[in-house]
Design a protein around this motif. Structure first.
Motif, PDB file in Angstrom:
ATOM      1  N   LYS A   1       0.821  -1.203   0.000  1.00  0.00           N
ATOM      2  CA  LYS A   1       0.000   0.000   0.000  1.00  0.00           C
ATOM      3  C   LYS A   1       0.854   1.250   0.000  1.00  0.00           C
ATOM      4  O   LYS A   1       0.568   2.230  -0.704  1.00  0.00           O
ATOM      5  CB  LYS A   1      -0.924  -0.005   1.226  1.00  0.00           C
ATOM      6  CG  LYS A   1      -1.890   1.174   1.264  1.00  0.00           C
ATOM      7  CD  LYS A   1      -2.817   1.105   2.464  1.00  0.00           C
ATOM      8  CE  LYS A   1      -3.763   2.295   2.478  1.00  0.00           C
ATOM      9  NZ  LYS A   1      -4.667   2.279   3.658  1.00  0.00           N
TER      10      LYS A   1
ATOM     11  N   ASN B   1       0.859   4.075  -3.000  1.00  0.00           N
ATOM     12  CA  ASN B   1       0.533   5.469  -2.720  1.00  0.00           C
ATOM     13  C   ASN B   1       1.521   6.435  -3.365  1.00  0.00           C
ATOM     14  O   ASN B   1       1.231   7.636  -3.486  1.00  0.00           O
ATOM     15  CB  ASN B   1       0.488   5.707  -1.207  1.00  0.00           C
ATOM     16  CG  ASN B   1      -0.733   5.063  -0.556  1.00  0.00           C
ATOM     17  OD1 ASN B   1      -1.732   4.821  -1.230  1.00  0.00           O
ATOM     18  ND2 ASN B   1      -0.649   4.787   0.739  1.00  0.00           N
ATOM     19  N   ASN B   2       2.710   5.926  -3.726  1.00  0.00           N
ATOM     20  CA  ASN B   2       3.735   6.771  -4.375  1.00  0.00           C
ATOM     21  C   ASN B   2       4.239   6.055  -5.629  1.00  0.00           C
ATOM     22  O   ASN B   2       5.395   5.607  -5.688  1.00  0.00           O
ATOM     23  CB  ASN B   2       4.891   7.048  -3.411  1.00  0.00           C
ATOM     24  CG  ASN B   2       4.463   7.811  -2.183  1.00  0.00           C
ATOM     25  OD1 ASN B   2       4.334   9.034  -2.209  1.00  0.00           O
ATOM     26  ND2 ASN B   2       4.241   7.086  -1.077  1.00  0.00           N
TER      27      ASN B   2
END
Length: 416
Positions: free
Chosen positions: A12, A16-17
């Protein structure tokens, strides 16, 4: 916290990046791709060389000599037929016919002149096709009876067949060599595309015809080709023959018995060293990629200090924090490794095949044509590159993970 939850949190954090994670992977992708492409291409070249040598004959031993008497050569043949019969699968002379008058090979009014094209004319026995890995595609081979009777028969190569006969069958036709007529009894399959001025431009005659065709000196030069039963029999045969006959050549002559396997082993050793060198140079980019992972993980620790503090405050242990960041760095590295493997497979197919095409063109005419094959990395190479990339992620993730685990919950919670 279990490992499954740790892996989910790590993935996760990566998702997210996405852009930053991909740029971090880029060093690993390039490194793994470069290592696989270089090593696989070098291995492909080594495979090409091995296949070409095998096309000329497996377990092959050659003898070159000058200065020995006829009795010595007869003794050599007895040694091959009697003393070494359990180790020798077959042997044949390969004496060269020299057309001193340069008349070339003739069929009716057509001439394959030596001034323009060089025809290899050899004297061999019933084992010649076997020891040279030549395959009869039409007709029959030279027999022991042909040699015993000194029959005026011959086998021609694919280039000679094309030049003289085209679509017509050459079997039963007569060609002239040195002013004498020989019946064509067989045709060899082409190994060089049937092109002139290659190994396909040859004629093989029974070896007992040599005195009929040319003057033979008492101290004549001779060449023999031997096929060993197995690879393990090669060196004992070479040692036995050199030990028994090398000294008989005298100071003005020479005698040498060696095997293609020796040259193949040397070529393989050189290829292995070159692959290690190329792989080592390309692996430097992997280290750079590992440093990039460590750098971005340090940034991630700084950005997520408060998150780390909250987790530690609600009961997360030091090993949980270390595990989370190690899994995250290993996941980034493994994803880069997988993409690098895909890049390496594509690169090895493109670069390797270009190198093979170039090498084949450069050696055309004196090395056999090999059926096309696609250069792809071996399974051990792929697995090794992937595991190494994963190991880099763990190694370079240790310091950031350890730094995150050493944070004090109170200090981490104060961070905004």
């Amino acid at each position: 916290m279990n490992w499954l939850q740790t892996i989910r949190m790590a993935l996760k954090a990566i998702s997210n990046n996405k852009v930053r994670s991909f740029l971090t992977m880029l060093g690993i992708i390039i490194g793994v791709g470069a290592v696989i492409s270089l090593v696989a291409s070098i291995q492909g070249m080594a495979t090409l060389s091995r296949l070409q040598y095998e096309a000329m004959g497996t377990n092959k031993i050659t003898i070159y000599g000058n200065g020995l008497k006829s009795a010595d050569w007869n003794d050599l043949e007895d040694t091959l037929s009697i003393d070494l019969k359990d180790r020798v699968k077959g042997w044949s002379p390969q004496r060269t016919y020299y057309d001193w008058q340069s008349k070339g090979v003739q069929y009716r009014s057509k001439v394959l002149a030596n001034q323009k094209y060089t025809t290899n004319i050899y004297f061999g026995n019933q084992d010649y096709s076997t020891v040279t890995n030549m395959r009869i595609v039409s007709g029959r081979d030279i027999s022991a009876a042909d040699c015993a009777r000194s029959s005026r028969v011959c086998i021609i190569g694919e280039a000679v067949r094309k030049y003289f006969f085209g679509a017509m069958s050459p079997l039963g036709q007569h060609i002239r060599i040195g002013g004498k007529s020989f019946e064509v009894i067989g045709v060899y399959a082409g190994k060089y595309g049937g092109k002139l001025n290659t190994g396909d431009q040859l004629v093989v005659l029974p070896y007992t015809l040599q005195p009929l065709m040319m003057e033979v000196s008492v101290y004549d030069s001779r060449n023999y080709i031997i096929q060993a039963q197995t690879k393990d029999d090669i060196q004992p045969i070479v040692d036995t023959i050199n030990g028994k006959f090398k000294s008989r050549a005298g100071s003005n002559g020479y005698f040498e018995c060696n095997s293609d396997a020796q040259f193949q082993e040397q070529a393989q050793a050189s290829s292995n060293q070159l692959a290690l060198l190329g792989g080592g140079v390309a692996a430097i980019s992997l280290l750079v990629g590992g440093i990039g992972i460590m750098n971005i993980m340090l940034v991630s620790v700084t950005e997520r200090t408060r998150e780390i503090g909250i987790r530690m405050a609600i009961g997360a242990r030091r090993r949980d924090i270390i595990g989370q960041f190690l899994v995250e760095s290993a996941a980034v590295s493994c994803c880069g490794g997988l993409l690098g493997i895909a890049l390496g497979c594509f690169g090895s197919a493109v670069i390797g095949n270009l190198l093979i095409k170039q090498q084949t063109a450069a050696m055309s005419g004196w090395m056999p044509d090999i059926e096309h094959f696609t250069v792809l990395p071996s399974l051990p190479l792929v697995l090794g590159a992937f595991l190494f990339s994963a190991l880099l992620g763990i190694i370079f993730g240790l310091y950031p993970a350890n730094k995150a685990a050493k944070l004090q919950p109170v200090d981490a919670l104060r961070t905004q």
